[in-house]
Design a protein around this motif. Structure first.
Motif, PDB file in Angstrom:
ATOM      1  N   GLN A  71       0.820  -1.208   0.000  1.00 47.56           N
ATOM      2  CA  GLN A  71       0.000   0.000   0.000  1.00 47.56           C
ATOM      3  C   GLN A  71       0.848   1.251   0.000  1.00 47.56           C
ATOM      4  OE1 GLN A  71      -2.879  -0.831   3.322  1.00 47.56           O
ATOM      5  NE2 GLN A  71      -4.372  -0.629   1.690  1.00 47.56           N
ATOM      6  N   ARG A  72       1.864   1.283   0.847  1.00 42.78           N
ATOM      7  CA  ARG A  72       2.674   2.493   0.942  1.00 42.78           C
ATOM      8  C   ARG A  72       3.493   2.718  -0.331  1.00 42.78           C
ATOM      9  NH1 ARG A  72       4.545   1.472   5.350  1.00 42.78           N
ATOM     10  NH2 ARG A  72       6.705   0.903   4.970  1.00 42.78           N
ATOM     11  N   TYR A  73       3.956   1.644  -0.958  1.00 39.23           N
ATOM     12  CA  TYR A  73       4.753   1.782  -2.168  1.00 39.23           C
ATOM     13  C   TYR A  73       3.908   1.925  -3.427  1.00 39.23           C
ATOM     14  CZ  TYR A  73       8.698   0.017   0.664  1.00 39.23           C
ATOM     15  OH  TYR A  73       9.666  -0.163   1.619  1.00 39.23           O
ATOM     16  N   GLY A  74       2.608   1.671  -3.314  1.00 40.74           N
ATOM     17  CA  GLY A  74       1.783   1.723  -4.516  1.00 40.74           C
ATOM     18  C   GLY A  74       2.099   0.589  -5.472  1.00 40.74           C
ATOM     19  N   VAL A  75       2.274  -0.616  -4.926  1.00 40.03           N
ATOM     20  CA  VAL A  75       2.683  -1.775  -5.735  1.00 40.03           C
ATOM     21  C   VAL A  75       1.564  -2.170  -6.692  1.00 40.03           C
ATOM     22  CG1 VAL A  75       3.260  -4.234  -5.641  1.00 40.03           C
ATOM     23  CG2 VAL A  75       4.292  -2.632  -4.011  1.00 40.03           C
ATOM     24  N   THR A  76       1.910  -2.338  -7.965  1.00 41.40           N
ATOM     25  CA  THR A  76       0.935  -2.781  -8.966  1.00 41.40           C
ATOM     26  C   THR A  76       1.217  -4.194  -9.461  1.00 41.40           C
ATOM     27  OG1 THR A  76       2.242  -1.774 -10.750  1.00 41.40           O
ATOM     28  CG2 THR A  76       0.511  -0.424  -9.755  1.00 41.40           C
ATOM     29  N   VAL A  77       2.471  -4.653  -9.341  1.00 41.02           N
ATOM     30  CA  VAL A  77       2.850  -5.987  -9.812  1.00 41.02           C
ATOM     31  C   VAL A  77       3.721  -6.642  -8.742  1.00 41.02           C
ATOM     32  CG1 VAL A  77       4.038  -7.314 -11.606  1.00 41.02           C
ATOM     33  CG2 VAL A  77       2.767  -5.247 -12.235  1.00 41.02           C
ATOM     34  N   VAL A  78       3.435  -7.912  -8.446  1.00 37.30           N
ATOM     35  CA  VAL A  78       4.185  -8.660  -7.435  1.00 37.30           C
ATOM     36  C   VAL A  78       4.826  -9.869  -8.094  1.00 37.30           C
ATOM     37  CG1 VAL A  78       4.024  -9.982  -5.286  1.00 37.30           C
ATOM     38  CG2 VAL A  78       2.611  -7.935  -5.597  1.00 37.30           C
TER      39      VAL A  78
END
Length: 985
Positions: free
Chosen positions: A687-694
């Motif tokens: 959430q804090r990093y704004g992750v879109t792909v893992v």
């Protein structure tokens, strides 16, 4: 002779004279003189970025403090255009303590043209500290338009500290959900990216440009107001009540924007839309609106085409931990804070909200909980009816006709229909670049990173421990490490071991070795380091302080990199250890042989390892093989500069180095490095990093998905998970728990050019089809029991039929590092590389993994493949992990499936029978049993070694055997075990 109405003539003459007099006053003074005076204030704090006004300083200030923030383009006087109808005056009369932030104009402030967006946000945070300290109370923070965006950002930056509530007025959060003038999102992002990189790095926005731009966003209303003013120029009494507002909009209310601030605004909040996804950076710190916890009130203009309702309501999704409310007004953008509607509705509602939050009154009736519904990209939140009525009526008033108004409104209502294929625009160049590679082509990790640094030096390269590192900073760090390595003897083609945890210094070390042209041998933290050093032909070691202690026992020079400023190196045999952080790069003279990024496609770039201890195997990766994964991942996953790729896998694993890091670099995406698989950290950082792909490997997501802190649907920005080996039951669980994210499952031969990708993701468990640009593949008919290929009448290997098990072969291309070639396979002279893995191909052309040829269970009835068993049994709801293996002598084995069960659930014989019915009778396991634990490898792959060594499972209530070909499983008793399985006890 006609009579003349002298009264009418006199009236006309007076009107002409009054018009002339008032017109001259407007020309001379810029407007009509009014008796209006501003509300009194004193400046209580000054800084190069702001002046903090406290209004009505003479009165006793006991009410709740309210800090109002203007947008960058507007004067702070927007909250005090008229004293009787301005925001500060009304709030003061309601018992509030109003404060206003005055940023001034960049044109008149020292260093103003160099201001950044972060400067404004940090300034607001400092102001909150000042007001909270002076008043001894938490602050109600309010902002109009972009000022409201500042409020959200500053609150997140300070983790909601000292903020009682946030009030915003027409402040967009989801900037791409509803853009002014009906601009499609993909067009807006491309345009914003161009402006940020090529225009506002050289140009600022002056006050007249800001004023004109604002007026052009609603040209009909602008024309109407000017005509109204001219038609009433004779009637001074009619004009005076609105004169202050008119002059504010026409002249006095506008200030310039600095170029860097505009560029940062466009990059972070239009191109990347990071108000929604999270991960925007403020002076290197990563921030997300998901951190907001205070109550929020957002005023929504029903006919606001600048802060459109859907864009404003994005805060509900972006701040899932906050209680978000809204108040709707039938007003346009400016009317939310200035004018009669603001005076009678906006500011009284604001005062009522503050009283409610302070426990001094009820919730205002017009304030209600905000909802957020997913919406098509073509919607804006301004209803077609409202836009038709508002726009048509406004245009009709200035004589342009209803028909044109309806046409304009209809054009706005159908925005988004002009979509272009940006996906193809991103994908085709990457595939074309792969197709152009030749054995001598220069391509490497170091070169690709350098290209991105030249393309966008100020762009964000990666995130780690809440800090953002730009390409320029990373590129400089790599160059410094290069000098340290060279002065310590590293040369091209040298095999250098890298024994480091996932951290920025590890990435810098790998990139520096690539820049020199050396081979990075990616060592796993293992007890048998000597075997890895031998297999990888390591000549020198680079370690971090955490891995230093066990690295000096192998007779190799050890270079220590990273670990932070507070580290200490305590090693007795210091002759072998060099601290690279102590090398001054400015004193290192580069040798004549050094050419940055010399690596060619055919040359060895990395050595990776698979297996454990006795089964440890070295995998040699050429630059081409790395580029194939990098560009293939970027193309398949549609990676772009708007993505943040979370590298959950360690860098020494192919999923980390080839897929996550490689794909992100090829796509221009930001990399988020993780310290490891910890559910709480994962939930926080995505959430804090704004992750879109893992990125993942095998069962890596298993514990993460069970965490209660993991955000639910709509509360995260993840759109895709990429990796390999995910069990089908975990795949389904991932889709449910992280909806609407998809899973992109890969299979890539570590050596060779074979890459399969399940891009569509509709066939859960399939490995997909060959990736464009990768090697051509074929399935060779193969007898898994004898270990021989099946040939036709001419002696060539037979191609597999649809559904027939076979060994996957790939045509060798540029990557010839393995040397495991087969010639004359399907035709005379052809060359193929075996993968050692068995697959089936379905009617649609998708490949399904059956297992490694060594893992095939050779029973008396024929081969049994382990992967389909694990996939099938995993469909039983209680099953967590599953492995299938053989017990007994080759050719006469029993097939056994071991499973673990989810906490609180119970697996029954009927569940086992139902789950395994999808398999042909001959492919079903002979025995299924529940175990307490299935060991996992360092890559989170389920292991069967310990279970196999234990032999056939003991009879019991959680051990079942296949009782008949109908698929019925029954409890294994001692009698059954003695009768059917004695030979293998």
């Amino acid at each position: 002779m006609l009579g003349i109405d002298t009264g009418s003539v006199a009236t006309s003459l007076r009107r002409v004279v009054a018009t002339a007099q008032n017109g001259l006053e407007v020309i001379r003074l810029g407007g009509l003189e009014t008796d209006a005076v501003p509300s009194p204030f004193s400046v209580v704090a000054r800084d190069r970025m702001y002046r903090l006004r406290r209004y009505f300083p003479e009165s006793e200030q006991t009410g709740p403090p309210v800090v109002l923030v203007p947008p960058m383009m507007m004067s702070a006087d927007v909250y005090d255009v008229t004293r009787d109808q301005g925001g500060v005056g009304i709030l003061h009369e309601a018992g509030m303590d109003p404060w206003v932030v005055d940023f001034g104009s960049p044109a008149t402030e020292e260093g103003g043209w160099n201001r950044t967006l972060a400067d404004h946000i940090v300034a607001i945070s400092e102001i909150i500290d000042i007001v909270a300290e002076r008043t001894g109370r938490d602050v109600h923070l309010g902002g109009y338009s972009q000022g409201g965006m500042f409020c959200y950002q500053a609150a997140a930056y300070r983790s909601s500290r000292d903020i009682a509530s946030i009030i915003t007025f027409g402040s967009p959060v989801d900037t791409l959900a509803a853009l002014p003038l009906g601009i499609p999102a993909n067009v807006a992002t491309k345009g914003a990216e161009f402006l940020a990189e090529h225009v506002f790095t050289r140009l600022a926005v002056t006050d007249w440009m800001a004023r004109t731009g604002f007026q052009l966003l609603d040209p009909a209303k602008t024309v109407k107001s000017r005509i109204d003013f001219l038609l009433q120029l004779h009637d001074r009494d009619a004009l005076l009540p609105r004169e202050s507002q008119r002059r504010f909009l026409a002249m006095d209310g506008w200030v310039a924007w600095s170029g860097p601030a505009v560029a940062e605004l466009l990059t972070q909040f239009v191109v990347h839309n990071r108000m929604m996804t999270g991960g925007f950076s403020i002076r290197g710190k990563v921030v997300s609106l998901a951190e907001l916890t205070m109550p929020i009130l957002a005023f929504v203009g029903e006919v606001d085409d600048i802060g459109q309702p859907l864009a404003v309501r994005g805060i509900r999704k972006a701040a899932p931990r906050a209680k978000v409310y809204e108040a709707g007004l039938r007003a346009g953008h400016f009317g939310l804070v200035v004018g009669s509607t603001a005076a009678t509705q906006t500011w009284p509602s604001t005062a009522g909200w503050i009283r409610w939050r302070e426990g001094l009154g009820p919730r205002p009736v017009e304030v209600h909980a905000m909802g957020y519904d997913e919406h098509p990209a073509s919607e804006s939140g301004v209803s077609v009816g409202n836009r038709l009525v508002h726009t048509a009526a406004t245009i009709a008033e200035v004589g342009l006709g209803l028909g044109r108004g309806i046409a304009s409104a209809a054009a706005g209502a159908v925005k988004g229909s002009r979509e272009i294929s940006s996906e193809a625009a991103r994908t085709l160049p990457r595939l074309a670049r792969l197709g152009q590679l030749q054995p001598h082509s220069q391509v490497s990790l170091g070169r690709l990173l350098g290209e991105q640094a030249r393309r966008a030096s100020a762009g964000e390269c990666f995130v780690f421990d809440d800090r953002v590192y730009s390409y320029a900073a990373v590129d400089q760090r790599i160059d410094n490490v290069v000098r340290g390595l060279i002065v310590n003897g590293v040369r091209p083609a040298m095999h250098v071991g890298v024994l480091m945890e996932t951290r920025p210094s590890a990435l810098a070390a790998v990139a520096a070795l690539s820049r020199i042209g050396a081979v990075a041998v990616m060592l796993q933290p293992t007890s048998d380091l000597s075997a890895s050093l031998r297999l990888g032909r390591v000549e020198l070691l680079i370690v971090d302080p955490d891995n230093l202690a066990g690295s000096v026992d192998h007779g190799l020079d050890v270079l220590v990199l990273g670990g932070g400023e507070s580290r200490s190196l305590d090693i007795e045999d210091s002759d072998l250890v060099v601290d690279l952080e102590q090398v001054d790069p400015s004193t290192v003279e580069l040798p004549g042989w050094y050419v940055p990024n010399p690596g060619r496609a055919r040359e060895l770039a990395f050595v990776l390892f698979s297996g454990n201890d006795d089964t440890l195997d070295a995998k040699f990766i050429t630059n081409y093989r790395w580029a194939l994964s990098a560009f293939g991942t970027a193309s398949s996953a549609g990676l772009s500069r708007g993505d943040t790729v979370y590298c959950l896998a360690p860098l020494h694993h192919s999923a980390g180095l080839l897929v996550a890091v490689g794909g992100a670099l090829a796509g221009g995406s930001r990399i988020a490095l993780s310290r490891g698989v910890e559910p709480e950290r994962f939930a926080d950082e995505i959430q804090r990093y704004g992750v879109t792909v893992v990125s993942y490997t095998w069962t890596m997501m298993r514990d993460i998905l069970t965490s209660e802190s993991l955000p639910h649907r709509g509360q995260h920005a993840i759109r895709l998970l990429i990796g390999s080996g995910m069990p089908t039951n975990l795949w389904r669980h991932t889709l449910e728990r992280l909806a609407p994210a998809r899973v992109l499952e890969f299979y890539a031969s570590t050596e060779g050019d074979v890459v399969l990708a399940n891009v569509a993701g509709t066939k859960i468990g399939a490995k997909g089809r060959p990736l464009p640009g990768s090697a051509r593949v074929e399935l060779a008919a193969y007898d898994a029991v004898s270990g021989r290929y099946l040939v036709d009448e001419q002696g060539f290997v037979r191609h597999c039929e649809t559904g027939e098990p076979g060994l996957l072969l790939g045509r060798p291309g540029l990557d010839d590092s393995s040397g495991a070639f087969m010639r004359g396979v399907f035709s005379a002279g052809d060359v193929w590389t075996p993968t050692n893995l068995l697959f089936r191909r379905d009617e649609g052309g998708d490949y399904w993994l059956l297992g490694h040829k060594r893992s095939v269970i050779t029973t008396a009835r024929g081969p049994v493949y382990p992967q389909p068993i694990a996939d099938a049994i995993g469909e039983a709801e209680p099953v967590d992990l599953a492995v299938a293996y053989g017990i007994g002598e080759h050719g006469d084995q029993w097939s056994v499936c071991a499973v673990t069960v989810r906490a609180g659930q119970n697996l029954t014989a009927s569940m086992v029978s139902d789950a395994l019915l999808v398999l042909d009778p001959a492919e079903r396991p002979d025995v299924v049993h529940v175990v307490a634990n299935i060991p996992l490898s360092r890559a989170f792959r389920p292991l069967d070694d310990t279970l196999r060594a234990a032999g056939l499972p003991r009879p019991g209530v959680k051990t079942w055997y296949l009782a008949s070909t109908s698929g019925e499983y029954k409890r294994m008793t001692k009698a059954v075990a003695a009768e059917r399985f004695t030979a293998h006890q």
